[in-house]
Scaffold this motif. Structure first.
Motif, PDB file in Angstrom:
ATOM      1  N   LYS A 127       1.778   4.732   1.360  1.00  0.00           N
ATOM      2  CA  LYS A 127       1.032   5.348   2.337  1.00  0.00           C
ATOM      3  C   LYS A 127       2.323   6.952   2.726  1.00  0.00           C
ATOM      4  N   ASN A 182       5.250  -1.427   3.187  1.00  0.00           N
ATOM      5  CA  ASN A 182       4.311  -0.332   2.359  1.00  0.00           C
ATOM      6  C   ASN A 182       5.298   0.748   2.071  1.00  0.00           C
ATOM      7  N   ARG A 199       0.626  -1.309  -0.061  1.00  0.00           N
ATOM      8  CA  ARG A 199       0.047   0.040   0.242  1.00  0.00           C
ATOM      9  C   ARG A 199       0.592   1.303  -0.139  1.00  0.00           C
ATOM     10  N   VAL A 238       6.017   4.621   0.777  1.00  0.00           N
ATOM     11  CA  VAL A 238       6.221   5.573   1.823  1.00  0.00           C
ATOM     12  C   VAL A 238       6.051   6.552   0.838  1.00  0.00           C
ATOM     13  N   PHE A 258       6.286   2.397   8.331  1.00  0.00           N
ATOM     14  CA  PHE A 258       5.483   2.075   7.110  1.00  0.00           C
ATOM     15  C   PHE A 258       6.399   0.960   6.112  1.00  0.00           C
TER      16      PHE A 258
END
Length: 176
Positions: free
Chosen positions: A66, A94, A64, A96, A89
């Motif tokens: 972030k 994830n 994902r 960033v 994160f």
């Protein structure tokens, strides 16, 4: 190939089924398009389990995105807090997005914003690699970082618990 690792060669279907039943196993077709079709004498439940594990391993971890937002005149403590969040994160796998926002007259000194984004990149270099270089778009500077492989990640800014020595010094009475 049998469960004992022996090569059986070409067998008639009835002979292969009889042999599988005598071993208490199943006859599983591995390559139906081959000529002749290739079969194995194995436990079918284990075979299905191995296939499901294999396909599960192939799925990429859904990474994902972030986002961490900065301002040019950010205080050092606030900066460190945001960097710790960024490390967390990245540690979870994830990506960033680092976004620096200019307001009002801050646009006159975009070089300060670029310096801050470079500092963020350097501080998170132990955890990430730059996926998209810093780019100025309107009143923002945006950069995307992707996590390094788990075995190459090194955290710099993780929240460190207080040591026993520090806490004992804090509890001593101050002489007056």
């Amino acid at each position: 190939m049998g469960s004992t690792g022996e090569q059986l060669g070409v067998l008639k279907l009835s002979d292969a089924l009889r042999r599988a039943q005598s071993l208490g196993l199943d006859l599983v077709e591995i390559a139906p398009t081959a000529n002749p079709p290739v079969c194995k004498i194995i436990d079918f439940g284990k075979f299905r389990y191995d296939i499901s594990k294999h396909t599960k391993d192939k799925k990429p971890a859904s990474s994902r995105l972030k986002e961490i937002k900065f301002r040019v005149n950010i205080d050092e403590h606030d900066y460190l807090t945001k960097i710790r969040h960024g490390e967390e994160f990245l540690d979870r796998g994830n990506k960033v997005r680092v976004q620096l926002q200019f307001r009002g007259r801050e646009m006159a000194h975009q070089e300060f914003g670029m310096q801050l984004v470079q500092k963020v990149r350097d501080d998170l270099s132990g955890m990430s690699q730059v996926e998209m270089d810093p780019k100025i778009t309107g009143r923002n500077i945006t950069m995307t970082l992707a996590p390094l492989p788990a075995n190459r990640r090194k955290r710099k800014f993780s929240a460190e618990p207080e040591t026993a020595e520090q806490s004992s010094e804090a509890s001593k009475p101050v002489p007056t």
